[in-house]
Design a protein around this motif. Structure first.
Motif, PDB file in Angstrom:
ATOM      1  N   TRP A   1      31.805  27.056 -10.598  1.00 18.11           N
ATOM      2  CA  TRP A   1      31.450  25.661 -10.875  1.00 18.11           C
ATOM      3  C   TRP A   1      30.077  25.327 -10.286  1.00 18.11           C
ATOM      4  N   ARG A   2      29.852  25.754  -9.062  1.00 15.65           N
ATOM      5  CA  ARG A   2      28.582  25.454  -8.414  1.00 15.65           C
ATOM      6  C   ARG A   2      27.436  26.242  -9.054  1.00 15.65           C
ATOM      7  N   TRP A   3      27.683  27.474  -9.463  1.00 12.79           N
ATOM      8  CA  TRP A   3      26.651  28.261 -10.140  1.00 12.79           C
ATOM      9  C   TRP A   3      26.262  27.605 -11.451  1.00 12.79           C
ATOM     10  N   ARG A   4      27.253  27.163 -12.207  1.00 13.69           N
ATOM     11  CA  ARG A   4      26.936  26.506 -13.477  1.00 13.69           C
ATOM     12  C   ARG A   4      26.151  25.226 -13.263  1.00 13.69           C
ATOM     13  N   GLY A   5      26.348  24.558 -12.137  1.00 16.29           N
ATOM     14  CA  GLY A   5      25.591  23.359 -11.843  1.00 16.29           C
ATOM     15  C   GLY A   5      24.122  23.635 -11.555  1.00 16.29           C
TER      16      GLY A   5
ATOM     17  N   PRO B   1       0.810  -1.229   0.000  1.00 16.26           N
ATOM     18  CA  PRO B   1       0.000   0.000   0.000  1.00 16.26           C
ATOM     19  C   PRO B   1       0.837   1.271   0.000  1.00 16.26           C
ATOM     20  N   THR B   2       2.012   1.263   0.654  1.00 18.27           N
ATOM     21  CA  THR B   2       2.834   2.481   0.673  1.00 18.27           C
ATOM     22  C   THR B   2       3.449   2.739  -0.688  1.00 18.27           C
ATOM     23  N   GLU B   3       3.775   1.687  -1.420  1.00 10.81           N
ATOM     24  CA  GLU B   3       4.354   1.880  -2.751  1.00 10.81           C
ATOM     25  C   GLU B   3       3.327   2.439  -3.713  1.00 10.81           C
ATOM     26  N   GLU B   4       2.045   2.037  -3.537  1.00 11.90           N
ATOM     27  CA  GLU B   4       1.006   2.498  -4.442  1.00 11.90           C
ATOM     28  C   GLU B   4       0.727   3.983  -4.251  1.00 11.90           C
ATOM     29  N   ARG B   5       0.906   4.505  -3.057  1.00 10.79           N
ATOM     30  CA  ARG B   5       0.599   5.907  -2.781  1.00 10.79           C
ATOM     31  C   ARG B   5       1.716   6.847  -3.212  1.00 10.79           C
ATOM     32  N   GLN B   6       2.905   6.342  -3.450  1.00 11.93           N
ATOM     33  CA  GLN B   6       4.044   7.179  -3.837  1.00 11.93           C
ATOM     34  C   GLN B   6       3.867   7.639  -5.274  1.00 11.93           C
ATOM     35  N   PRO B   7       3.888   8.951  -5.528  1.00 15.73           N
ATOM     36  CA  PRO B   7       3.810   9.404  -6.917  1.00 15.73           C
ATOM     37  C   PRO B   7       5.132   9.106  -7.627  1.00 15.73           C
ATOM     38  N   ALA B   8       5.034   8.929  -8.902  1.00 15.80           N
ATOM     39  CA  ALA B   8       6.228   8.659  -9.701  1.00 15.80           C
ATOM     40  C   ALA B   8       7.091   9.911  -9.742  1.00 15.80           C
ATOM     41  N   ALA B   9       8.391   9.704  -9.762  1.00 15.08           N
ATOM     42  CA  ALA B   9       9.329  10.835  -9.840  1.00 15.08           C
ATOM     43  C   ALA B   9       9.196  11.495 -11.198  1.00 15.08           C
ATOM     44  N   PRO B  10       9.264  12.821 -11.243  1.00 12.85           N
ATOM     45  CA  PRO B  10       9.167  13.493 -12.543  1.00 12.85           C
ATOM     46  C   PRO B  10      10.352  13.115 -13.428  1.00 12.85           C
ATOM     47  N   ALA B  11      10.106  13.115 -14.717  1.00  7.35           N
ATOM     48  CA  ALA B  11      11.125  12.710 -15.677  1.00  7.35           C
ATOM     49  C   ALA B  11      12.296  13.696 -15.678  1.00  7.35           C
ATOM     50  N   THR B  12      12.006  14.960 -15.516  1.00  3.22           N
ATOM     51  CA  THR B  12      13.064  15.967 -15.483  1.00  3.22           C
ATOM     52  C   THR B  12      12.965  16.727 -14.170  1.00  3.22           C
ATOM     53  N   THR B  13      14.075  16.903 -13.535  1.00  3.99           N
ATOM     54  CA  THR B  13      14.097  17.658 -12.287  1.00  3.99           C
ATOM     55  C   THR B  13      14.861  18.950 -12.511  1.00  3.99           C
ATOM     56  N   ALA B  14      14.406  19.970 -11.847  1.00  6.59           N
ATOM     57  CA  ALA B  14      15.077  21.263 -11.962  1.00  6.59           C
ATOM     58  C   ALA B  14      16.359  21.223 -11.144  1.00  6.59           C
ATOM     59  N   PRO B  15      17.388  21.917 -11.606  1.00  7.02           N
ATOM     60  CA  PRO B  15      18.622  21.963 -10.812  1.00  7.02           C
ATOM     61  C   PRO B  15      18.371  22.700  -9.500  1.00  7.02           C
ATOM     62  N   PRO B  16      19.191  22.437  -8.493  1.00  4.56           N
ATOM     63  CA  PRO B  16      19.003  23.125  -7.209  1.00  4.56           C
ATOM     64  C   PRO B  16      19.263  24.625  -7.364  1.00  4.56           C
ATOM     65  N   PRO B  17      18.677  25.437  -6.514  1.00  8.09           N
ATOM     66  CA  PRO B  17      18.892  26.888  -6.626  1.00  8.09           C
ATOM     67  C   PRO B  17      20.299  27.276  -6.171  1.00  8.09           C
ATOM     68  N   PHE B  18      20.760  28.392  -6.680  1.00  8.91           N
ATOM     69  CA  PHE B  18      22.050  28.964  -6.281  1.00  8.91           C
ATOM     70  C   PHE B  18      21.776  29.916  -5.127  1.00  8.91           C
TER      71      PHE B  18
ATOM     72  N   GLU C   1      26.943  31.033 -19.411  1.00  9.06           N
ATOM     73  CA  GLU C   1      26.030  29.885 -19.392  1.00  9.06           C
ATOM     74  C   GLU C   1      26.214  28.993 -20.602  1.00  9.06           C
ATOM     75  N   ARG C   2      26.603  29.568 -21.719  1.00  9.26           N
ATOM     76  CA  ARG C   2      26.715  28.798 -22.961  1.00  9.26           C
ATOM     77  C   ARG C   2      28.039  28.069 -23.099  1.00  9.26           C
ATOM     78  N   GLY C   3      29.107  28.629 -22.549  1.00 10.09           N
ATOM     79  CA  GLY C   3      30.432  28.046 -22.731  1.00 10.09           C
ATOM     80  C   GLY C   3      30.608  26.748 -21.977  1.00 10.09           C
ATOM     81  N   PRO C   4      31.641  26.002 -22.325  1.00  9.44           N
ATOM     82  CA  PRO C   4      31.911  24.756 -21.596  1.00  9.44           C
ATOM     83  C   PRO C   4      32.201  25.056 -20.123  1.00  9.44           C
ATOM     84  N   ARG C   5      31.580  24.289 -19.247  1.00 10.53           N
ATOM     85  CA  ARG C   5      31.684  24.531 -17.802  1.00 10.53           C
ATOM     86  C   ARG C   5      33.136  24.580 -17.316  1.00 10.53           C
TER      87      ARG C   5
END
Length: 160
Positions: A147-151, A6-23, A85-89
């Protein structure tokens, strides 16, 4: 196939794309101060160099926090799609690290030349440390923050 609990059935599926963490700038500045202060301070205690312990909480950590605040604030105001943002990290990160180190080296050299002229600092070894402490701290802080900002930026898709 076994039935789902029952606990597995109530868990929503993870979204296919996740947003990166905020800076979060204040966290970056806090880490930029605390990490070098602890590391250099520990090194000063372990080697019996009290001047390194003092430099750890002043020129080393202070420079690191200041550079992290300045570079991070600049990144936060950067428009979407900018060259950073466009250049190689790795390339963008290296450019910010080298730029910060070059500017800090110029400031450290000027400080090492001018500060001993102040009578209270004439016999102090502190101004002589500026040539090394400032560029190294600035390079590490600018590199880490960039590096962390680009992430936190959304990844762009390559055209096929």
């Amino acid at each position: 196939m076994p039935a789902a609990s029952p606990t597995e059935e109530r868990q929503p599926a993870a979204p296919a794309t996740t947003a990166p963490p905020p800076f979060v700038l204040w966290r970056e500045v806090l880490v930029a101060y605390a990490a070098p202060a602890v590391m250099a301070g520990t090194g000063g205690l372990a080697t019996g160099q009290p001047e390194l312990g003092l430099a750890a909480v002043t020129t080393i950590a202070g420079t690191s926090a200041l550079v992290a605040a300045l570079v991070g604030a600049r990144h936060r105001r950067r428009p979407a799609g900018s060259w950073a943002e466009r250049g190689p990290r790795p390339l963008v990160t290296a450019l910010f690290g080298l730029g910060a180190a070059a500017l800090a080296l110029a400031l450290g050299t000027a400080g090492a030349q001018l500060l001993p002229r102040i009578p209270a600092l004439a016999d102090s070894p502190w101004p002589g440390r500026l040539r090394f402490d400032l560029p190294v701290s600035a390079a590490i802080a600018a590199t880490a923050v960039t590096w962390r900002w680009r992430g936190t930026r959304p990844r762009r898709r390559r055209a096929r």
